[in-house]
Design a protein around this motif. Structure first.
Motif, PDB file in Angstrom:
ATOM      1  N   GLN A 103       0.821  -1.211   0.000  1.00 35.05           N
ATOM      2  CA  GLN A 103       0.000   0.000   0.000  1.00 35.05           C
ATOM      3  C   GLN A 103       0.857   1.264   0.000  1.00 35.05           C
ATOM      4  OE1 GLN A 103      -2.804  -0.150   3.224  1.00 35.05           O
ATOM      5  NE2 GLN A 103      -3.906  -1.906   2.402  1.00 35.05           N
ATOM      6  N   THR A 104       1.832   1.327   0.901  1.00 38.54           N
ATOM      7  CA  THR A 104       2.639   2.540   0.996  1.00 38.54           C
ATOM      8  C   THR A 104       3.517   2.732  -0.235  1.00 38.54           C
ATOM      9  OG1 THR A 104       4.240   1.277   2.330  1.00 38.54           O
ATOM     10  CG2 THR A 104       2.665   2.645   3.509  1.00 38.54           C
ATOM     11  N   ALA A 105       3.842   1.642  -0.943  1.00 39.76           N
ATOM     12  CA  ALA A 105       4.589   1.793  -2.193  1.00 39.76           C
ATOM     13  C   ALA A 105       3.773   2.601  -3.198  1.00 39.76           C
ATOM     14  CB  ALA A 105       4.945   0.427  -2.766  1.00 39.76           C
ATOM     15  N   ALA A 106       2.454   2.450  -3.162  1.00 40.10           N
ATOM     16  CA  ALA A 106       1.590   3.214  -4.073  1.00 40.10           C
ATOM     17  C   ALA A 106       1.530   4.689  -3.701  1.00 40.10           C
ATOM     18  CB  ALA A 106       0.177   2.619  -4.068  1.00 40.10           C
ATOM     19  N   LEU A 107       1.939   5.030  -2.469  1.00 41.44           N
ATOM     20  CA  LEU A 107       1.926   6.425  -2.014  1.00 41.44           C
ATOM     21  C   LEU A 107       3.308   7.064  -2.092  1.00 41.44           C
ATOM     22  CD1 LEU A 107      -0.314   6.021   1.177  1.00 41.44           C
ATOM     23  CD2 LEU A 107      -1.025   6.833  -1.074  1.00 41.44           C
ATOM     24  N   LYS A 108       4.254   6.379  -2.722  1.00 39.43           N
ATOM     25  CA  LYS A 108       5.641   6.850  -2.749  1.00 39.43           C
ATOM     26  C   LYS A 108       5.753   8.268  -3.304  1.00 39.43           C
ATOM     27  CE  LYS A 108       8.157   4.986  -5.925  1.00 39.43           C
ATOM     28  NZ  LYS A 108       8.471   6.070  -6.891  1.00 39.43           N
ATOM     29  N   ASP A 109       5.155   8.517  -4.440  1.00 40.27           N
ATOM     30  CA  ASP A 109       5.278   9.835  -5.075  1.00 40.27           C
ATOM     31  C   ASP A 109       4.601  10.928  -4.255  1.00 40.27           C
ATOM     32  OD1 ASP A 109       6.660   8.687  -7.164  1.00 40.27           O
ATOM     33  OD2 ASP A 109       4.872   8.415  -8.412  1.00 40.27           O
ATOM     34  N   ALA A 121       7.997   8.159   8.535  1.00 39.00           N
ATOM     35  CA  ALA A 121       7.160   8.380   9.714  1.00 39.00           C
ATOM     36  C   ALA A 121       5.690   8.459   9.323  1.00 39.00           C
ATOM     37  CB  ALA A 121       7.591   9.658  10.426  1.00 39.00           C
ATOM     38  N   ALA A 122       5.393   9.125   8.210  1.00 38.64           N
ATOM     39  CA  ALA A 122       4.008   9.230   7.745  1.00 38.64           C
ATOM     40  C   ALA A 122       3.461   7.873   7.337  1.00 38.64           C
ATOM     41  CB  ALA A 122       3.926  10.211   6.575  1.00 38.64           C
ATOM     42  N   ALA A 123       4.312   7.035   6.737  1.00 46.57           N
ATOM     43  CA  ALA A 123       3.865   5.707   6.302  1.00 46.57           C
ATOM     44  C   ALA A 123       3.433   4.844   7.479  1.00 46.57           C
ATOM     45  CB  ALA A 123       4.984   5.014   5.532  1.00 46.57           C
ATOM     46  N   ALA A 124       3.979   5.129   8.678  1.00 44.02           N
ATOM     47  CA  ALA A 124       3.597   4.350   9.858  1.00 44.02           C
ATOM     48  C   ALA A 124       2.143   4.566  10.245  1.00 44.02           C
ATOM     49  CB  ALA A 124       4.507   4.714  11.036  1.00 44.02           C
ATOM     50  N   PHE A 125       1.529   5.625   9.738  1.00 42.23           N
ATOM     51  CA  PHE A 125       0.131   5.917  10.060  1.00 42.23           C
ATOM     52  C   PHE A 125      -0.818   5.483   8.948  1.00 42.23           C
ATOM     53  CE2 PHE A 125       2.632   8.735  12.661  1.00 42.23           C
ATOM     54  CZ  PHE A 125       1.992   8.675  13.890  1.00 42.23           C
ATOM     55  N   ASN A 126      -0.312   4.656   8.042  1.00 39.92           N
ATOM     56  CA  ASN A 126      -1.162   4.130   6.977  1.00 39.92           C
ATOM     57  C   ASN A 126      -2.079   3.033   7.516  1.00 39.92           C
ATOM     58  OD1 ASN A 126      -1.804   3.693   4.032  1.00 39.92           O
ATOM     59  ND2 ASN A 126      -1.098   1.656   4.594  1.00 39.92           N
ATOM     60  N   ALA A 127      -3.317   3.084   7.090  1.00 38.03           N
ATOM     61  CA  ALA A 127      -4.288   2.030   7.404  1.00 38.03           C
ATOM     62  C   ALA A 127      -5.120   1.786   6.150  1.00 38.03           C
ATOM     63  CB  ALA A 127      -5.184   2.438   8.574  1.00 38.03           C
ATOM     64  N   ASP A 128      -5.828   0.667   6.116  1.00 39.35           N
ATOM     65  CA  ASP A 128      -6.581   0.321   4.917  1.00 39.35           C
ATOM     66  C   ASP A 128      -7.540   1.428   4.500  1.00 39.35           C
ATOM     67  OD1 ASP A 128      -5.593  -2.450   4.566  1.00 39.35           O
ATOM     68  OD2 ASP A 128      -6.580  -2.774   6.485  1.00 39.35           O
ATOM     69  N   GLU A 129      -8.229   2.020   5.497  1.00 40.47           N
ATOM     70  CA  GLU A 129      -9.269   2.990   5.180  1.00 40.47           C
ATOM     71  C   GLU A 129      -8.691   4.302   4.652  1.00 40.47           C
ATOM     72  OE1 GLU A 129     -10.818   0.184   8.302  1.00 40.47           O
ATOM     73  OE2 GLU A 129      -8.985   1.346   7.987  1.00 40.47           O
ATOM     74  N   ASN A 130      -7.720   4.882   5.367  1.00 44.96           N
ATOM     75  CA  ASN A 130      -7.211   6.172   4.883  1.00 44.96           C
ATOM     76  C   ASN A 130      -6.355   6.001   3.626  1.00 44.96           C
ATOM     77  OD1 ASN A 130      -5.098   5.069   6.687  1.00 44.96           O
ATOM     78  ND2 ASN A 130      -4.048   6.997   6.311  1.00 44.96           N
ATOM     79  N   TRP A 131      -5.774   4.818   3.434  1.00 43.30           N
ATOM     80  CA  TRP A 131      -5.070   4.558   2.174  1.00 43.30           C
ATOM     81  C   TRP A 131      -6.061   4.588   1.009  1.00 43.30           C
ATOM     82  CZ3 TRP A 131      -5.688   0.590  -1.416  1.00 43.30           C
ATOM     83  CH2 TRP A 131      -4.698   0.525  -2.413  1.00 43.30           C
ATOM     84  N   ALA A 132      -7.191   3.918   1.176  1.00 46.31           N
ATOM     85  CA  ALA A 132      -8.187   3.869   0.103  1.00 46.31           C
ATOM     86  C   ALA A 132      -8.749   5.256  -0.189  1.00 46.31           C
ATOM     87  CB  ALA A 132      -9.311   2.906   0.467  1.00 46.31           C
ATOM     88  N   VAL A 133      -8.995   6.037   0.855  1.00 45.66           N
ATOM     89  CA  VAL A 133      -9.511   7.393   0.665  1.00 45.66           C
ATOM     90  C   VAL A 133      -8.498   8.249  -0.097  1.00 45.66           C
ATOM     91  CG1 VAL A 133     -10.046   9.534   1.899  1.00 45.66           C
ATOM     92  CG2 VAL A 133     -11.088   7.395   2.624  1.00 45.66           C
ATOM     93  N   THR A 134      -7.226   8.120   0.238  1.00 46.22           N
ATOM     94  CA  THR A 134      -6.195   8.903  -0.434  1.00 46.22           C
ATOM     95  C   THR A 134      -6.025   8.478  -1.890  1.00 46.22           C
ATOM     96  OG1 THR A 134      -5.018   9.170   1.678  1.00 46.22           O
ATOM     97  CG2 THR A 134      -3.778   9.634  -0.336  1.00 46.22           C
ATOM     98  N   ILE A 135      -6.008   7.173  -2.132  1.00 45.11           N
ATOM     99  CA  ILE A 135      -5.883   6.684  -3.505  1.00 45.11           C
ATOM    100  C   ILE A 135      -7.062   7.150  -4.353  1.00 45.11           C
ATOM    101  CG2 ILE A 135      -5.948   4.610  -4.932  1.00 45.11           C
ATOM    102  CD1 ILE A 135      -3.232   5.099  -3.758  1.00 45.11           C
ATOM    103  N   LYS A 136      -8.260   7.120  -3.787  1.00 44.61           N
ATOM    104  CA  LYS A 136      -9.442   7.584  -4.516  1.00 44.61           C
ATOM    105  C   LYS A 136      -9.310   9.061  -4.877  1.00 44.61           C
ATOM    106  CE  LYS A 136     -14.493   7.793  -4.282  1.00 44.61           C
ATOM    107  NZ  LYS A 136     -15.697   7.516  -3.440  1.00 44.61           N
ATOM    108  N   ALA A 137      -8.787   9.863  -3.937  1.00 43.90           N
ATOM    109  CA  ALA A 137      -8.592  11.287  -4.218  1.00 43.90           C
ATOM    110  C   ALA A 137      -7.538  11.493  -5.297  1.00 43.90           C
ATOM    111  CB  ALA A 137      -8.185  12.020  -2.940  1.00 43.90           C
ATOM    112  N   LEU A 138      -6.470  10.694  -5.262  1.00 49.23           N
ATOM    113  CA  LEU A 138      -5.414  10.812  -6.273  1.00 49.23           C
ATOM    114  C   LEU A 138      -5.924  10.458  -7.663  1.00 49.23           C
ATOM    115  CD1 LEU A 138      -2.406   9.255  -4.313  1.00 49.23           C
ATOM    116  CD2 LEU A 138      -2.592  11.619  -5.094  1.00 49.23           C
ATOM    117  N   ARG A 139      -6.892   9.562  -7.730  1.00 47.93           N
ATOM    118  CA  ARG A 139      -7.458   9.154  -9.019  1.00 47.93           C
ATOM    119  C   ARG A 139      -8.586  10.064  -9.476  1.00 47.93           C
ATOM    120  NH1 ARG A 139      -8.074   2.575  -8.232  1.00 47.93           N
ATOM    121  NH2 ARG A 139      -5.862   2.045  -8.348  1.00 47.93           N
ATOM    122  N   GLY A 140      -9.012  10.982  -8.626  1.00 43.42           N
ATOM    123  CA  GLY A 140     -10.122  11.855  -8.950  1.00 43.42           C
ATOM    124  C   GLY A 140      -9.732  12.963  -9.905  1.00 43.42           C
ATOM    125  N   PRO A 141     -10.692  13.811 -10.266  1.00 45.14           N
ATOM    126  CA  PRO A 141     -10.432  14.890 -11.228  1.00 45.14           C
ATOM    127  C   PRO A 141      -9.414  15.905 -10.731  1.00 45.14           C
ATOM    128  CG  PRO A 141     -12.607  15.129 -10.218  1.00 45.14           C
ATOM    129  CD  PRO A 141     -12.105  13.782  -9.828  1.00 45.14           C
TER     130      PRO A 141
END
Length: 255
Positions: A103-109, A121-141
């Motif tokens: 999951q955090t590899a997908a947030l590298k950039d 340090a930020a990657a230590a606070f990754n969880a399934d839910e906030n990862w999905a929310v962030t990925i959805k925002a990155l894929r949005g308009p």
């Protein structure tokens, strides 16, 4: 009164720049609030079980603050013995949490602009839910406008609700003699299904998802412990990479 294009209002006051909501910490926090209910349910169940295992309030909350992984904490409680078998616990939790590497590899950039120490340090606070929310925002308009602050806001939302609900669950432990009988575990499955719906883009997504589900299902029936989570994640990632490699170049760029 005509608008002023010099950066000041018609009355002479300097206008404050207006940023899209996706820029900030606050937007990430708000985006994760709908998922807070599921986190609270998980936290209550964890607190109830921790109280039954003899944990103190401080130990229950401190574990949530340090580990911040509901499935791993529940697994650790399930495997807890007296005296505790530390190697077994550590290995089981490690296997269960290896999916966060994917999951955090997908947030590298998104995170590396913070600098490597802060990104880790930020990657230590990754969880399934906030990862999905962030990925959805990155894929949005407005995906190009999403910054690390958005991810940090979503993480802060989950982190605060998780820690508080675990403590409340501990205090409620004496009121519920058998919390597992309530069947609250189904909430987690419902949340993950809703996260998939939010990440769905096209029928092409069904192929890697199906591969991941099939491999995880076979592994859960044939292997002990939580290896099925890692196997399903790796199989799905490889299937997705193979799917993308077979797309024409213009389609990959559009995706």
């Amino acid at each position: 009164m005509p608008p002023c294009r010099s950066g000041r209002s018609a009355l002479g006051y300097r206008k404050r720049p207006v940023s899209p909501p996706v820029y900030g910490f606050r937007a990430g926090f708000i985006a994760c609030l709908p998922l807070a209910f599921s986190v609270v349910i998980f936290g209550l169940v964890y607190g109830l079980i921790a109280a039954g295992k003899g944990y103190s309030t401080a130990e229950t909350v401190l574990m949530s603050l340090i580990v911040f992984a509901g499935s791993s904490q529940l697994l650790a409680l399930e495997l807890w013995t007296q005296p505790p078998a530390i190697p077994v616990l550590a290995l089981a939790v490690l296997i269960l949490n290896l999916r966060y590497l994917l999951q955090t590899a997908a947030l590298k950039d998104l995170l590396l602009p913070l600098g490597l120490p802060r990104a880790l340090a930020a990657a230590a606070f990754n969880a399934d839910e906030n990862w999905a929310v962030t990925i959805k925002a990155l894929r949005g308009p407005d995906g190009d406008a999403v910054r690390a602050s958005y991810y940090l806001g979503s993480a802060a939302c989950l982190y605060s609700f998780w820690a508080i609900s675990g403590g409340i669950g501990w205090f409620a432990g004496g009121l519920v003699p058998n919390p597992e009988a309530l069947g609250l575990g189904i909430v987690g499955t419902a949340v993950f299904v809703s996260l998939l719906q939010g990440l769905y883009r096209s029928p092409a997504d069904l192929m890697p998802w199906g591969v991941a589900a099939a491999c995880a299902g076979v592994a859960s029936l044939t292997l002990p412990g939580a290896w099925y989570i890692l196997i399903g994640g790796i199989a799905g990632s490889l299937a997705g990479a193979l799917r993308d490699a077979r797309k024409p170049q213009f389609q990959r760029a559009a995706a």
